[in-house]
Design an enzyme around this catalytic site. Structure first.
Site, PDB file in Angstrom:
ATOM      1  N   ALA A 129       0.858  -1.187   0.000  1.00 46.07           N
ATOM      2  CA  ALA A 129       0.000   0.000   0.000  1.00 46.07           C
ATOM      3  C   ALA A 129       0.888   1.229   0.000  1.00 46.07           C
ATOM      4  O   ALA A 129       1.389   1.656   1.034  1.00 46.07           O
ATOM      5  CB  ALA A 129      -0.904  -0.002   1.225  1.00 46.07           C
ATOM      6  N   TYR A 160       8.161   9.842   5.097  1.00 45.90           N
ATOM      7  CA  TYR A 160       7.057   9.041   4.547  1.00 45.90           C
ATOM      8  C   TYR A 160       7.228   8.859   3.039  1.00 45.90           C
ATOM      9  O   TYR A 160       7.232   7.742   2.530  1.00 45.90           O
ATOM     10  CB  TYR A 160       5.732   9.740   4.861  1.00 45.90           C
TER      11      TYR A 160
END
Ligand code: UDP
Length: 327
Positions: A129, A160
């Site tokens: 994901a 991130y």
């Protein structure tokens, strides 16, 4: 038109490993596969996941939960045979990028490596994901999957963004080198029941502020855009990708695009709130525009988002109201 996919209607006898099962999106995915008859083993360390989501899943007989931190090592799965391993364990709110950046980088590197190694050992299909954040502050709009992105590698969002880019690279490498049966999704802004009211993202912030008649905190001048996908549509997109035969990434989201100011005004109006908008500094590297081009998924499946923004906001508001009443 590419090869059309065949979606399974019964997954009885299949076993899923879902990393991050206590999270907002993964808890909905877990429930979808439990409802299709599968066995689901959920993992989470609760760094951002909610125990209440595990309580919901624990009502299903075929759900098993193991509390663990996937970058420190996986449990001993000698007595299990996984058919599908879903890598959904990363914290994903921009607030988390500041408060737990190292944990994010570790889960998307070592954690993902542990999961994909397990997929290789089990001959399982592996789904990573990933995120629209791999496009950074995009220079092309809407974003197509071929676009390689404009990420600031040393910026505040980079723990991130770059670790998800690494996770995509790792996934494709395991596919090319070890022939692991991989899929990659890039999730765009998603909202709905089971989000944490304090997770810092725009929809939970605005809905909860509107419910309490507090100021709606717009960052910057509110002209930046996002395209919001209701969670039930997102999990349908993910399901379609998992059961496609395509290894390259798919955007997953809803192309319905709003400025943040429009979203704020709509929420105030829908909730009949007395809140006023207040303006605050725009966070560093905040993407100016974001909207998925969904043609790739639509070419191989019947995917089209079903829940409009107003209806999705109503359901999300009901959820947050119920949470407040239970406190
Ligand atoms: N945002 C805002 N007020 C808030 C929270 C977020 O104006 O209270 C803005 C944020 O600056 C960004 C957009 O809303 O432009 C979406 O932010 P979010 O944190 O939901 O996720 P992102 O899309 O940035 O990953």
């Amino acid at each position: 038109m590419g090869q059309r996919i065949q979606l399974p209607t019964d997954l009885t006898g299949k076993t899923f490993l879902i990393a991050g099962a206590a999270g907002f999106v993964p808890s909905h995915i877990s429930e979808m596969y439990l409802n299709l008859g599968a066995n689901v083993v959920g993992l989470d360390n609760f760094i951002t996941g909610s125990r209440s989501n595990i309580e919901i899943l624990s009502k299903y007989e075929k759900f098993e939960f193991i509390e663990c931190n996937i970058y420190e090592g996986l449990p001993d799965f000698k007595d299990k045979k996984f058919d599908y391993i879903l890598s959904l364990a990363s914290p994903a709110s921009p607030l988390d990028f500041k408060t737990i950046p190292l944990e994010i980088m570790l889960v998307n590197s070592t954690g993902t490596l542990n999961l994909i190694e397990l997929a290789k050992d089990h001959g399982a299909r592996f789904l990573e994901a990933s995120t629209s954040e791999v496009y950074g502050d995009p220079e092309i709009h809407p974003q197509v999957e071929e676009y390689v992105g404009a990420v600031n590698p040393i910026g505040i969002r980079s723990p991130y963004d770059e670790s998800k880019r690494f996770a995509e690279a790792l996934t494709m490498m395991y596919h090319r080198r070890y022939n692991v049966d991989t899929r990659i999704i890039r999730i765009f802004n998603t909202y709905g029941p089971r989000m944490r009211p304090d997770d810092g993202r725009v929809i939970p912030n605005f809905v909860n502020q509107a419910l309490e008649n507090k100021d709606i905190t717009v960052y910057g001048d509110g002209s930046q855009t996002r395209s919001f996908c209701f969670v039930t549509d997102l999990i349908q997109a993910i399901h379609n990708v998992l059961f496609s035969q395509v290894h390259t990434p798919f955007n997953c989201g809803n192309p319905d695009e709003y400025t943040i100011k429009e979203a704020a005004e709509l929420i105030v109006k829908l909730l009949g709130s007395e809140s006023k908008i207040s303006y605050h500094p725009l966070p560093e590297d905040d993407p100016k525009k974001r909207r998925p081009n969904m043609n790739k998924l639509m070419a191989i499946s019947d995917y089209s988002p079903k829940v409009g923004f107003e209806e999705g906001l109503r359901q999300t508001t009901e959820y947050f109201k119920a949470l407040k009443n239970n406190l």
